[in-house]
Enzyme design. Sequence first.
Site, PDB file in Angstrom:
ATOM      1  CE  LYS A 121      -3.504  -2.836   1.052  1.00  0.00           C
ATOM      2  NZ  LYS A 121      -2.532  -3.887   1.803  1.00  0.00           N
ATOM      3  CG  ASP A 139      -7.282   0.973   1.941  1.00  0.00           C
ATOM      4  OD1 ASP A 139      -8.485   0.684   1.081  1.00  0.00           O
ATOM      5  OD2 ASP A 139      -7.351   2.174   2.009  1.00  0.00           O
TER       6      ASP A 139
END
Length: 216
Positions: A121, A139
């Site tokens: 991420k 996410d």
Amino acid sequence: MNSRISAAEKTALFLHGRYGHEIEKGIPENPFKVLISCVLSQRTREENTAIASKSLFSVASTPEGISKIPLEELQRLIKAAGLAKQKAKNILQICGAILENGDNVPSNREELMKLPGVGPKTADITLCYGFGIPCIPVDVHVNRISRRIGLVDGPVKLEEVGGLLQKIFGRKDWRIVNRGLVLFGREKCLPRNPKCGICELNEFCKFGRQALNKRA
DNA sequence: AAAACGGGGGC
DNA sequence: GCCCCAGTTTT
């Protein structure tokens, strides 16, 4: 016409219209600040991330400057973000690695993920917002929303969702798609009690239609 | 696959 | 008090 493409078009239009302006204000101006802000943001609410990054950047905002800050001082500066002990250690190591790299933040995923505390991420966010490289950081929120709407279906691994979304959204502004999905997830498409009744996407969202039918 | 790191704010 | 937070690392 594939119905998923249609849903993606509507979603993208909505995200641009509703959240497009947000992209102009809150993004750090260089890759280094994006990277550090993102590390601070891990498992942390945005308000606390903002407090911590402001506190840190008011003291130093370059790899050279930050690497001169003693570990304990750095921990104190960023404590609002939580996980301060580990994050401070990671940030010092990241700054060291960047200095070794000719004062340049790595601009590819592989090199970014070699940095301590940088996972998929954080790497993707740095690429997207720091370097403007097309990618969609995924996410739990982006994953949840995509599956509810029906953009992603079936046994798709989390690591594959980003690439799939890129294909589905086509040539959109990735920063707005990313940012919009997160803000949308926080406002309406909540994990437990999503506000389908007042959601702009409920008419073509699989999950939304189901929720509304159940209520009626 | 699951635990651990972690303080702060909403409920 | 309990739950959650733009995750990553370690077991």
